[in-house]
Write an enzyme that holds these catalytic residues in place. Structure first.
Site, PDB file in Angstrom:
ATOM      1  N   LYS A  62      58.039 101.226   9.986  1.00 40.75           N
ATOM      2  CA  LYS A  62      58.385 102.444  10.726  1.00 40.75           C
ATOM      3  C   LYS A  62      58.745 103.575   9.746  1.00 40.75           C
ATOM      4  CE  LYS A  62      59.543 105.330  14.013  1.00 40.75           C
ATOM      5  NZ  LYS A  62      60.759 106.011  13.936  1.00 40.75           N
ATOM      6  N   HIS A  78      55.629 104.892   8.339  1.00 38.70           N
ATOM      7  CA  HIS A  78      55.015 105.708   9.395  1.00 38.70           C
ATOM      8  C   HIS A  78      55.610 107.119   9.377  1.00 38.70           C
ATOM      9  CE1 HIS A  78      55.694 107.572  13.316  1.00 38.70           C
ATOM     10  NE2 HIS A  78      54.470 107.187  13.653  1.00 38.70           N
ATOM     11  N   ASN A  79      56.937 107.190   9.324  1.00 40.49           N
ATOM     12  CA  ASN A  79      57.591 108.505   9.344  1.00 40.49           C
ATOM     13  C   ASN A  79      57.249 109.308   8.093  1.00 40.49           C
ATOM     14  OD1 ASN A  79      58.771 107.401  11.603  1.00 40.49           O
ATOM     15  ND2 ASN A  79      60.743 108.343  11.220  1.00 40.49           N
ATOM     16  N   GLU A 100      53.938 110.706   8.522  1.00 42.74           N
ATOM     17  CA  GLU A 100      54.068 111.831   9.464  1.00 42.74           C
ATOM     18  C   GLU A 100      54.461 113.113   8.700  1.00 42.74           C
ATOM     19  OE1 GLU A 100      56.482 110.775  12.939  1.00 42.74           O
ATOM     20  OE2 GLU A 100      57.485 112.701  12.712  1.00 42.74           O
ATOM     21  N   SER A 114      58.285 104.338  17.952  1.00 43.51           N
ATOM     22  CA  SER A 114      57.844 105.703  17.694  1.00 43.51           C
ATOM     23  C   SER A 114      57.176 106.304  18.921  1.00 43.51           C
ATOM     24  CB  SER A 114      56.862 105.727  16.526  1.00 43.51           C
ATOM     25  OG  SER A 114      56.439 107.054  16.311  1.00 43.51           O
TER      26      SER A 114
END
Ligand code: NBP
Length: 511
Positions: free
Chosen positions: A212, A215-216, A219, A157
């Site tokens: 990940k 995480h996105n 976000e 990222s």
């Protein structure tokens, strides 16, 4: 004659490219520490980052001319070498061979793996640094293990800049690979605090890509929360762009200190060539590439109430119905003539606190999903290390993540961030402001899907008794789905509510 000229030109071009390629080759073979396949924005920048840290990288790409272009331009004067074919690339690698793929997620990854397998030896390592779906990574990990090859799926990222100067890296898969890639990965990763790398081993199989993905999703939530704060500033407080930019600049010196708050201030300030602000001219129809949706789907799949990310994804979907909304805006009305009459400075601070409290809920939900995935897949996840991996280098980087790391340092088995003293106190401190903002926003007809779902989640989570007793009774009434009694959990009962139903009940299970 013309044809002859074109062919001659092509021959000369190929010769020149080969010379460039050879110029960048070391005199002996098997010199490269790692190979990277995929010379688009991420691949090129990661190669240059690895080169800066002293690693010799062999570059390869499906369209080989891009290897030549790269060596002749961005990589000119570096130690980067190139390969003309996969065989050539493999022959230039030290053993165990380390090959990092940065190609379009999906079939392209499988195609490269299929071509690489016959060229590799037991113990060699293939790493997929693309945005692959975690189940694909688990599948690839298992199938390569059978061939004695080590597969790693790593979240990367930070976009172009992160790749070049320090990304957040989230590797998972076959753990035997970690000692062989740790040095490269931790060297090139972003650093925080006293130089701690934003990269650590995440866990088995698709754990790195799962982290990940979450995480996105987070976000998506962070971005939507900021958008809701902007909407309230703009339409309730009637602030202009410079005032809003100033507010975000100010907020960036508080608990909200983060990359996304920082860029929001910059975006608000930004003026077009004609000297007017660009932001209000941008079409309010949000795009998405899928990772937020995957997170929400996983949350539904594993029965985890990750409501904020779900609402953030749906908010993008609603925004994209621009034409329909334009039509609806002509006939559907909201509250009429409601004007904000309170203290503007106080309400601005209330919005900041509502954003902070909602953000805590979002991260609490995200970590709940990670915990549930760990149970589902038997992964042993280090939550504090994950918070540290997100602390720098990536889009959600923030001071706040340092606090999350500290919470998991205090208790590595922490069930929910909301049960940590620091965060429960933080939410407590924000609570009145948060409720005030939500009720004012509702009164004024401002859509706030993430602020409101965060508050509903908080109120639901803190209630010992929810109305699900009635829900269970309804299910049993119409479908004999059974219910448990508070006094005897685990034992399922059925009641003949109407007097004319049968005694047979449905099986008890949760989908
Ligand atoms: P792209 O996602 O645009 O992928 C370009 C690369 O994939 C090129 O090397 C291209 O080769 C190769 N490729 C494609 Br497209 N189709 C292929 C196929 N069928 N077979 C073999 N190779 C194929 O590049 P990127 O934006 O650098 O992203 C790389 C990976 O990193 C992706 O998985 C992406 O989701 C992920 N990622 C991107 C970012 C970002 O900010 N861009 C951030 C984090 C992660 P060619 O040159 O021959 O067409």
């Amino acid at each position: 004659m013309r044809k002859f000229s074109r062919d001659s030109a092509a021959v000369v071009r190929t010769l020149i490219q080969s010379v460039i390629l050879r110029r960048n080759q070391p005199s002996t073979m098997a010199q490269a520490d790692i190979a990277l396949i995929g010379l688009a924005v991420m691949g090129q920048n990661l190669i240059l980052n690895m080169n800066d840290h002293g690693f010799v990288v062999c570059a390869f790409n499906r369209t080989v001319s891009k290897v030549h272009d790269f060596l002749n331009n961005e990589a000119k004067g570096t130690k980067v070498i190139g390969a003309e074919s996969l065989e050539d690339m493999v022959s230039k690698l030290k053993k165990p061979r380390r090959i990092l793929l940065l190609v379009k997620a999906g079939q392209a990854v499988d195609d490269f793996i299929d071509k690489l397998v016959p060229l590799l030896e037991p113990g060699d390592i293939i790493i997929d640094g693309g945005n692959s779906e975690y189940r694909d990574t688990t599948r690839r990990c298992k199938s390569l293990k059978e061939k004695n090859l080590l597969f790693v799926g790593s979240g990367v990222s930070g976009g172009e800049d992160g790749a070049r100067y320090g990304p957040s890296l989230m590797p998972g898969g076959h753990k035997d690979a970690w000692p062989h890639i740790k040095d490269i990965f931790q060297s090139i990763a972003a650093k925080v605090g006293t130089g701690e790398p934003c990269c650590d081993w995440v866990g088995d199989e698709g754990a790195g890509h799962f982290v990940k993905m979450v995480h996105n999703g987070i976000e998506y939530g962070d971005m939507q929360l900021i958008c809701e704060a902007y909407h309230l500033m703009k339409d309730v407080l009637c602030m202009d762009h410079d005032e809003m930019a100033q507010a975000f600049d100010q907020w960036n010196k508080t608990e909200l200190d983060s990359f996304l708050i920082e860029i929001t201030a910059n975006i608000l300030k930004f003026k077009d060539a004609d000297g007017t602000h660009l932001l209000p001219k941008i079409r309010d129809s949000a795009g998405q590439k899928g990772t937020g949706k995957w997170t929400a789907i996983s949350a539904l799949e594993y029965g985890t109430p990750v409501t904020l990310i779900g609402e953030a994804v749906f908010a993008r979907c609603l925004s994209s119905l621009k034409d329909e909304r334009v039509q609806a805006s002509k006939s559907l009305t909201g509250p009429q003539g409601v004007k904000f009459t309170g203290n503007k400075a106080q309400f601005l601070e209330d919005i900041r606190k509502a954003l902070y409290a909602s953000k805590i809920i979002s991260y609490a939900q995200g970590f709940m999903l990670l915990r549930q995935a760990a149970v589902e897949f038997g992964w042993s996840l280090n939550y504090g290390a994950i918070a540290l991996m997100w602390r720098g280098g990536c889009i959600i980087r923030s001071v706040f993540l340092g606090k999350i790391k500290e919470a998991f340092d205090r208790n590595s088995e922490l069930q929910s961030l909301l049960l940590d003293n620091f965060f429960s106190k933080a939410v407590q401190d924000c609570q009145d402001s948060w409720r005030g903002v939500v009720s004012t926003g509702v009164q004024q007809g401002i859509p706030m899907p993430c602020f409101t779902t965060a508050l509903s989640f908080y109120d639901g989570y803190r209630h010992e008794m929810l109305p699900a007793n009635l829900l269970q009774a309804q299910r049993d009434y119409f479908g004999a789905h059974t219910y448990e009694l508070l006094s005897n959990p685990g034992k399922f009962n059925h009641t003949n509510w109407t007097g004319h139903g049968g005694k047979v009940s449905s099986s008890s299970y949760n989908a």
